[in-house]
Design a protein around this motif. Structure first.
Motif, short mmCIF file in Angstrom:
data_model
loop_
_atom_site.label_atom_id
_atom_site.label_comp_id
_atom_site.label_asym_id
_atom_site.label_seq_id
_atom_site.Cartn_x
_atom_site.Cartn_y
_atom_site.Cartn_z
N LYS A 119 73.42 -17.69 41.53
CA LYS A 119 74.19 -18.70 42.60
C LYS A 119 74.65 -17.74 44.03
O LYS A 119 74.18 -18.65 44.95
N ALA A 120 75.61 -17.02 43.80
CA ALA A 120 75.28 -16.19 45.21
C ALA A 120 74.49 -15.93 46.47
O ALA A 120 74.59 -15.41 46.98
N ALA A 121 72.87 -15.38 44.96
CA ALA A 121 72.71 -14.61 46.14
C ALA A 121 72.06 -15.72 46.22
O ALA A 121 71.11 -15.69 48.43
N VAL A 122 70.83 -16.38 45.97
CA VAL A 122 70.54 -17.58 46.80
C VAL A 122 70.98 -18.30 48.17
O VAL A 122 70.45 -18.33 48.35
N GLU A 123 72.38 -18.53 47.98
CA GLU A 123 73.18 -18.96 48.66
C GLU A 123 73.30 -18.13 50.41
O GLU A 123 73.03 -18.66 50.95
N GLN A 124 73.51 -17.07 49.92
CA GLN A 124 74.09 -15.81 50.81
C GLN A 124 73.00 -15.19 51.50
O GLN A 124 72.68 -15.13 52.16
N HIS A 125 71.75 -14.95 50.44
CA HIS A 125 70.62 -14.35 50.84
C HIS A 125 69.28 -14.71 50.67
O HIS A 125 68.53 -14.93 49.82
N PRO A 126 69.54 -16.12 51.31
CA PRO A 126 68.50 -16.70 51.15
C PRO A 126 66.11 -16.80 51.37
O PRO A 126 67.14 -15.26 52.18
N GLY A 127 65.84 -17.20 50.47
CA GLY A 127 64.47 -15.85 50.77
C GLY A 127 63.86 -15.12 50.18
O GLY A 127 63.17 -14.05 50.84
N GLU A 128 65.16 -13.43 49.77
CA GLU A 128 65.20 -12.63 49.87
C GLU A 128 64.92 -12.29 48.68
O GLU A 128 65.53 -12.86 47.32
N LEU A 129 64.54 -11.00 47.86
CA LEU A 129 64.20 -11.01 46.31
C LEU A 129 65.14 -10.40 45.44
O LEU A 129 65.69 -10.70 44.27
N GLU A 130 65.60 -9.04 46.25
CA GLU A 130 66.52 -7.95 46.03
C GLU A 130 67.99 -9.30 45.11
O GLU A 130 67.76 -8.43 43.83
N PRO A 131 68.30 -9.27 45.79
CA PRO A 131 69.44 -9.82 45.52
C PRO A 131 69.45 -11.06 44.42
O PRO A 131 70.24 -10.80 43.08
N ILE A 132 68.27 -11.67 44.45
CA ILE A 132 68.28 -12.44 42.75
C ILE A 132 68.22 -11.51 41.99
O ILE A 132 68.07 -11.28 40.45
N LEU A 133 67.11 -10.09 41.97
CA LEU A 133 67.13 -8.73 41.66
C LEU A 133 67.98 -8.19 40.74
O LEU A 133 68.17 -7.85 39.90
N ALA A 134 68.92 -8.22 41.81
CA ALA A 134 70.30 -7.06 41.53
C ALA A 134 71.23 -8.76 40.54
O ALA A 134 72.07 -8.52 39.22
N ALA A 135 71.44 -9.43 40.34
CA ALA A 135 72.19 -10.53 40.05
C ALA A 135 71.32 -10.59 38.40
O ALA A 135 72.45 -11.12 37.93
N PHE A 136 70.39 -10.25 37.82
CA PHE A 136 69.86 -9.66 36.57
C PHE A 136 70.20 -8.93 36.01
O PHE A 136 70.45 -8.99 35.12
N VAL A 137 70.08 -7.83 36.81
CA VAL A 137 69.97 -6.27 36.70
C VAL A 137 71.62 -5.77 36.47
O VAL A 137 71.63 -5.19 35.45
N GLU A 138 72.45 -5.77 37.31
CA GLU A 138 73.59 -5.66 37.51
C GLU A 138 75.02 -6.01 36.31
O GLU A 138 75.19 -4.74 35.54
N PRO A 139 74.55 -7.41 35.74
CA PRO A 139 75.84 -7.80 34.89
C PRO A 139 75.37 -6.88 33.16
O PRO A 139 76.25 -6.59 32.64
N ALA A 140 74.57 -7.06 33.71
CA ALA A 140 73.44 -5.98 32.32
C ALA A 140 74.02 -4.56 32.01
O ALA A 140 73.76 -4.37 30.80
N LEU A 141 73.98 -4.45 32.76
CA LEU A 141 73.84 -2.71 33.09
C LEU A 141 75.79 -2.85 33.12
O LEU A 141 76.15 -1.41 32.08
N ALA A 142 76.59 -3.12 33.49
CA ALA A 142 77.31 -3.50 33.24
C ALA A 142 78.48 -3.59 31.78
O ALA A 142 79.09 -2.86 31.85
N MET A 143 77.74 -4.61 31.84
CA MET A 143 77.60 -4.36 30.03
C MET A 143 77.89 -3.42 28.77
O MET A 143 78.17 -2.93 28.43
N ALA A 144 76.45 -2.74 29.65
CA ALA A 144 75.46 -1.43 28.21
C ALA A 144 76.81 -0.51 28.89
O ALA A 144 77.40 0.52 27.53
N GLN A 145 77.61 -0.72 29.98
CA GLN A 145 78.72 0.60 30.29
C GLN A 145 80.00 -0.33 29.73
O GLN A 145 80.46 0.93 30.07
N ASP A 146 80.10 -1.39 29.07
CA ASP A 146 81.61 -1.44 28.62
C ASP A 146 82.10 -0.37 27.73
O ASP A 146 81.15 -0.23 26.50
#
Length: 206
Positions: free
Chosen positions: A76-103
């Motif tokens: 939601k933040a990526a779409v609102e703050q970086h409209p039309g950009e792909l990388e922030p959308i992908l970051a929203a998918f990737v980063e929480p998962a990697l953070a969980m893996a390192q928990d």
């Protein structure tokens, strides 16, 4: 029994099950092993979960609920703050998962449980995950489609599936790139996320 006692017993069972499923798989782990590892009796497992299938589902729910909430909030933040950009959308998918893996509280074990789920082809578990977390993938697919409208729906889902597979591989830290000495886990995770996002962005845009 107090609510804190309920939580403590349930959490011990989930932690034990997660460790055992990671080590022996779902079919290879008995409820007797779980109760022994958690230091509880079988009645406690039946009280909290009712069945081994429900226990498997709850091991996933414990991690996936929080990760899904973080992904949706970041999307939601990526779409609102970086409209039309792909990388922030992908970051929203990737980063929480990697953070969980390192928990440090079982994240690594859960990643191995996810790998087991892929390997054992548990249809009931797949249905549970699809029913409860399929909406997350659909939200990301919709956001990506808006940015890369030339992709057909089939192409989009193929590439999203490939991203999910590559992410699982990165979460497991099983690849050729190991954390260099002198680089802490957080910095290594950030590098992994950055490289995966660049790789995925090129795939979606091609």
């Amino acid at each position: 029994m107090s609510s804190s006692a309920h939580f403590s017993t349930k959490d011990r069972i989930l932690g034990a099950a997660e460790e055992l499923f990671a080590q022996f798989g779902f079919a290879g782990t008995s409820l007797r092993q779980v109760t022994s590892r958690a230091d509880v009796n079988i009645a406690a497992v039946n009280y909290h979960f009712g069945s081994k299938e429900n226990l498997v589902n709850e091991v996933f729910r414990r991690r996936m609920d929080e990760m899904s909430e973080r992904r949706i909030a970041a999307l939601k933040a990526a779409v609102e703050q970086h409209p039309g950009e792909l990388e922030p959308i992908l970051a929203a998918f990737v980063e929480p998962a990697l953070a969980m893996a390192q928990d440090r509280h079982g994240g690594g074990a859960f990643v191995r449980v996810v790998a087991r789920a892929y390997a054992e082809k548990n249809d009931r578990l797949r249905k549970f995950l699809s029913d409860h977390y399929g909406h997350v993938l659909r939200e990301f697919a919709k956001a990506i489609a808006a940015v890369v409208p030339n992709l057909s729906k089939e192409e989009l889902y193929w590439r999203l599936d490939f991203l999910a597979g590559a992410l699982t591989y990165a979460m497991a830290d099983f690849g050729l790139i190991k954390r260099p000495s002198g680089v802490n886990e957080a910095a290594h995770r950030e590098r992994a996320a950055r490289e995966l996002i660049r790789f995925a962005a090129a795939g979606f845009k091609s």
